[in-house]
Design a protein around this motif. Structure first.
Motif, short mmCIF file in Angstrom:
data_model
loop_
_atom_site.label_atom_id
_atom_site.label_comp_id
_atom_site.label_asym_id
_atom_site.label_seq_id
_atom_site.Cartn_x
_atom_site.Cartn_y
_atom_site.Cartn_z
N PHE A 197 -34.58 105.05 39.55
CA PHE A 197 -34.98 106.42 39.88
C PHE A 197 -34.91 106.65 41.38
O PHE A 197 -34.59 107.77 41.84
CB PHE A 197 -36.41 106.67 39.37
N GLU A 198 -35.20 105.60 42.16
CA GLU A 198 -35.21 105.76 43.61
C GLU A 198 -33.80 105.93 44.18
O GLU A 198 -33.65 106.42 45.31
CB GLU A 198 -35.90 104.56 44.26
N VAL A 240 -40.56 105.11 36.59
CA VAL A 240 -41.44 104.10 36.00
C VAL A 240 -42.04 103.32 37.16
O VAL A 240 -41.38 103.06 38.16
CB VAL A 240 -40.65 103.16 35.05
N ASN A 241 -43.31 102.98 37.01
CA ASN A 241 -43.98 102.25 38.09
C ASN A 241 -43.48 100.80 38.12
O ASN A 241 -44.15 99.87 37.64
CB ASN A 241 -45.49 102.29 37.90
N ASP A 242 -42.29 100.62 38.70
CA ASP A 242 -41.67 99.30 38.73
C ASP A 242 -41.55 98.72 40.12
O ASP A 242 -40.91 97.69 40.33
CB ASP A 242 -40.28 99.35 38.08
N GLY A 300 -44.06 110.31 43.02
CA GLY A 300 -45.24 110.90 42.42
C GLY A 300 -46.46 110.00 42.57
O GLY A 300 -46.66 109.33 43.60
N GLY A 301 -47.30 110.02 41.52
CA GLY A 301 -48.49 109.18 41.57
C GLY A 301 -48.17 107.71 41.65
O GLY A 301 -48.94 106.93 42.21
N ASN A 302 -47.02 107.28 41.09
CA ASN A 302 -46.65 105.86 41.15
C ASN A 302 -46.36 105.41 42.57
O ASN A 302 -46.39 104.21 42.86
CB ASN A 302 -45.41 105.61 40.29
N PRO A 331 -50.64 100.56 34.49
CA PRO A 331 -51.59 99.95 35.44
C PRO A 331 -51.04 99.95 36.87
O PRO A 331 -49.82 100.01 37.08
CB PRO A 331 -51.73 98.53 34.91
N ALA A 332 -51.97 99.89 37.83
CA ALA A 332 -51.56 99.91 39.24
C ALA A 332 -50.92 98.58 39.62
O ALA A 332 -51.31 97.51 39.12
CB ALA A 332 -52.78 100.18 40.12
#
Length: 614
Positions: free
Chosen positions: A311-312, A342-344, A379-381, A432-433
């Motif tokens: 995504f980045e 996705v928070n990756d 975003g929030g991620n 999760p963070a």
């Protein structure tokens, strides 16, 4: 990667670029500078006068040092400390760095070591006309049925020009045959799409092939051109072209979708029979920058993923898919693929500048480290919260955008803690963070802020008289909580007098050990006690000291014989005051008269004797 870096532009471009370095309007507000330079400048070319624009002293830069850092692995800019100029660290190719972006901006930061300050710098890389329009295939075959009606349009492969703006592709021209003309359609995105228009009916028996030349020109000065050969093959009648079920296909996929997955399928139908109704799917011909990411299955129309998405790197992809039957007729549709985040990516912590040691008397708010924190998610991620480990006298302060300063929160005390391992923690807003941390090792330097402290509040000792000169009386001890030279304790007597003589003539103190020695033999009958003060002084600058009272009692010994004062010794005159010594076995011999009638127990004589001992 786009080619044509040298050619007829070569010598002229180099001479122009060296004198056309455009320094854009810079802004020092909020510690940010903006510059603009054209691509392909030689290494070491001037970008901007950073020292002047930030009002930095060149002498300070040379003494304390400054450096340019960026988030990417390659460093495209450097700082000349002697001049304060920002220069290129290597030749920059805009098309290689920003091939899918309209505006190419490189970001870096200037770290001023001595001041513990950071400044953001943006450099826009502007385009020069160094790329010729070109096709992925220099020759394209277009298949037409002889029954094709005049006015029918056939999409032609688009040329690609990696330059932007006026230097990009501007026009097409067609030459070679009266049966065909060229129409150029401009899409909503401004992209020019050439179409081959049948101007005159075909007759396969007259000509089975038609050779055309398609020329693409950009808007540079001078303009660069590229050519592609169009070969038109005339077939017998195929009167139905494939038709897609919809003009636009859209799909949203997470960035962690597995490689090899089918993202979506496109469908086109052709009512013809045989090979004329056999539809094959493919991406539109030309230089397709996405062909290494996606693949169209020729028989099924399934769009598959060839490599991992990020995504980045890109959140939207648009592909033109074409369906062509065996007779050469085709239809096109657009496929729009949206990538969701996705928070990756865990937060990345970079220590840009840090102290290894700090004085314990440093004022609260002293900066000990400059830390950069970023998260490549969106975003929030990508929202990052930073904190420090518990129980340390430090706090975080935001310095600039993603920069934080680690500063002292209160005064330090080396005697309580001589070193700290400060843990900087970062957590993103994902669920999760994801978390990361970095440890700063900091040693606390000593300041002479502790005076020596004696082991006892006061000292006392007993020394028998007639002692030997140099006899050890007692030892005083003091300790200092400081370190090194500041904790080195030396002892000395405080000045005073006894019986008209200085105390230092009676006793001495050993400077290193605190041992007190008698310098003379004491006589209890002359001196029964001494009151003196010993000072302990550390090695600081200035030194700190403390005093302790020492009481020395002289113990009596039987070194004096008794002395008879009365009656006087024989041969001495009465009342002379001279007595007789009765010590060491001596006896008193004298004559006293007593009445014959004296009763037993009657007083005959009175003897008076004294002894100087206690």
């Amino acid at each position: 990667m786009c080619a044509a870096k040298e050619g007829r532009w070569g010598r002229r471009r180099r001479s122009l670029l060296l004198c056309c370095v455009l320094v854009a309007a810079w802004e020092a507000a909020w510690g940010q500078l903006r510059y603009s330079v054209p691509e392909e400048l030689p290494k070491g070319s001037f970008v901007g006068d950073v020292a002047k624009d930030l009002a930095l002293e060149l002498a300070a830069l040379r003494v304390h040092g400054a450096r340019v850092v960026s988030q990417v692995r390659r460093q495209y800019f450097a700082l000349h400390a002697s001049s304060g100029h920002l220069v290129t660290a290597e030749r920059i190719d805009r098309e290689q760095l920003c091939r899918l972006l309209g505006k190419c901006v490189l970001r870096c930061e200037l770290i001023v070591e001595g001041e513990m300050k950071v400044y953001a710098i943006e450099v826009e890389i502007t385009d020069i006309n160094d790329n010729t329009p070109r096709w992925g295939e220099r020759e394209t075959e277009v298949i037409m049925n002889e029954m094709t009606a005049p006015g029918t349009r056939f999409p032609l492969p688009e040329a690609q020009d990696c330059d932007v703006g006026s230097n990009s592709l501007q026009s097409y021209a067609l030459s070679g045959d009266e049966h065909f003309s060229l129409s150029v359609q401009e899409g909503a995105d401004g992209e020019k799409r050439p179409e081959l228009v049948l101007a005159k009916a075909l007759d396969r028996e007259e000509a089975a092939f038609h050779e055309l030349l398609l020329t693409a020109s950009d808007g540079g000065e001078p303009a660069l051109t590229g050519t592609a050969r169009i070969r038109v093959a005339v077939l017998d009648a195929n009167d139905n072209a494939p038709a897609f079920s919809q003009a636009v296909y859209s799909v949203r996929v997470p960035e962690d979708v597995p490689v090899g997955s089918t993202l979506l399928s496109v469908t086109a139908t052709d009512p013809d029979d045989g090979t004329n109704g056999d539809v094959k799917y493919s991406f539109k011909k030309g230089i397709n920058l996405l062909a290494d990411i996606f693949q169209a299955e020729p028989d099924t129309g399934a769009i598959r993923l060839l490599r991992n998405l990020d995504f980045e790197e890109g959140d939207t992809y648009e592909i033109i898919v074409q369906a062509q039957d065996g007779g050469g007729l085709l239809d096109t549709a657009k496929v729009s693929i949206s990538v969701t985040d996705v928070n990756d990516n865990a937060p990345e912590i970079s220590v840009r500048s840090a102290l290894s040691e700090i004085s314990e008397d440093a004022a609260p708010g002293t900066v000990v480290a400059l830390v950069h924190v970023q998260d490549r998610d969106s975003g929030g991620n990508g929202e990052v919260r930073c904190s420090l480990g518990e129980g340390v006298p430090f706090r975080l302060e935001r310095a600039l955008d993603d920069y934080y300063s680690v500063v002292t929160a209160r005064e330090l005390d080396r005697e309580q803690a001589s070193e700290y391992n400060v843990t900087v923690r970062a957590a993103d807003g994902g669920s999760p963070a994801l978390r990361s941390s970095a440890v700063l090792a900091l040693r606390v330097l000593d300041v002479n802020d502790n005076a020596p402290v004696f082991a006892e509040a006061r000292y006392s000792a007993r020394l028998p008289e007639n002692n030997a000169e140099g006899a050890l009386v007692l030892t005083v001890r003091a300790s200092d909580a400081d370190w090194g030279q500041n904790a080195r304790v030396r002892y000395r007597l405080r000045e005073g007098r006894l019986r008209g003589a200085p105390l230092s003539s009676y006793v001495s103190v050993q400077a290193e050990t605190g041992a007190l020695y008698a310098l003379r033999s004491f006589d209890y009958e002359e001196v029964r006690e001494l009151e003196l003060w010993v000072r302990a002084e550390d090695g600081g600058a200035p030194p700190l000291s403390s005093n302790v009272s020492v009481r020395l009692l002289i113990a009596d010994e039987n070194d004096n014989a008794p002395q008879v004062l009365y009656p006087p010794a024989p041969g001495s005159g009465l009342g002379s005051g001279s007595g007789s010594d009765l010590g060491s076995g001596s006896v008193w011999a004298g004559v006293e008269l007593a009445p014959r009638s004296a009763e037993p127990g009657a007083l005959v004589a009175k003897v008076v004797a004294v002894d100087a001992d206690a």
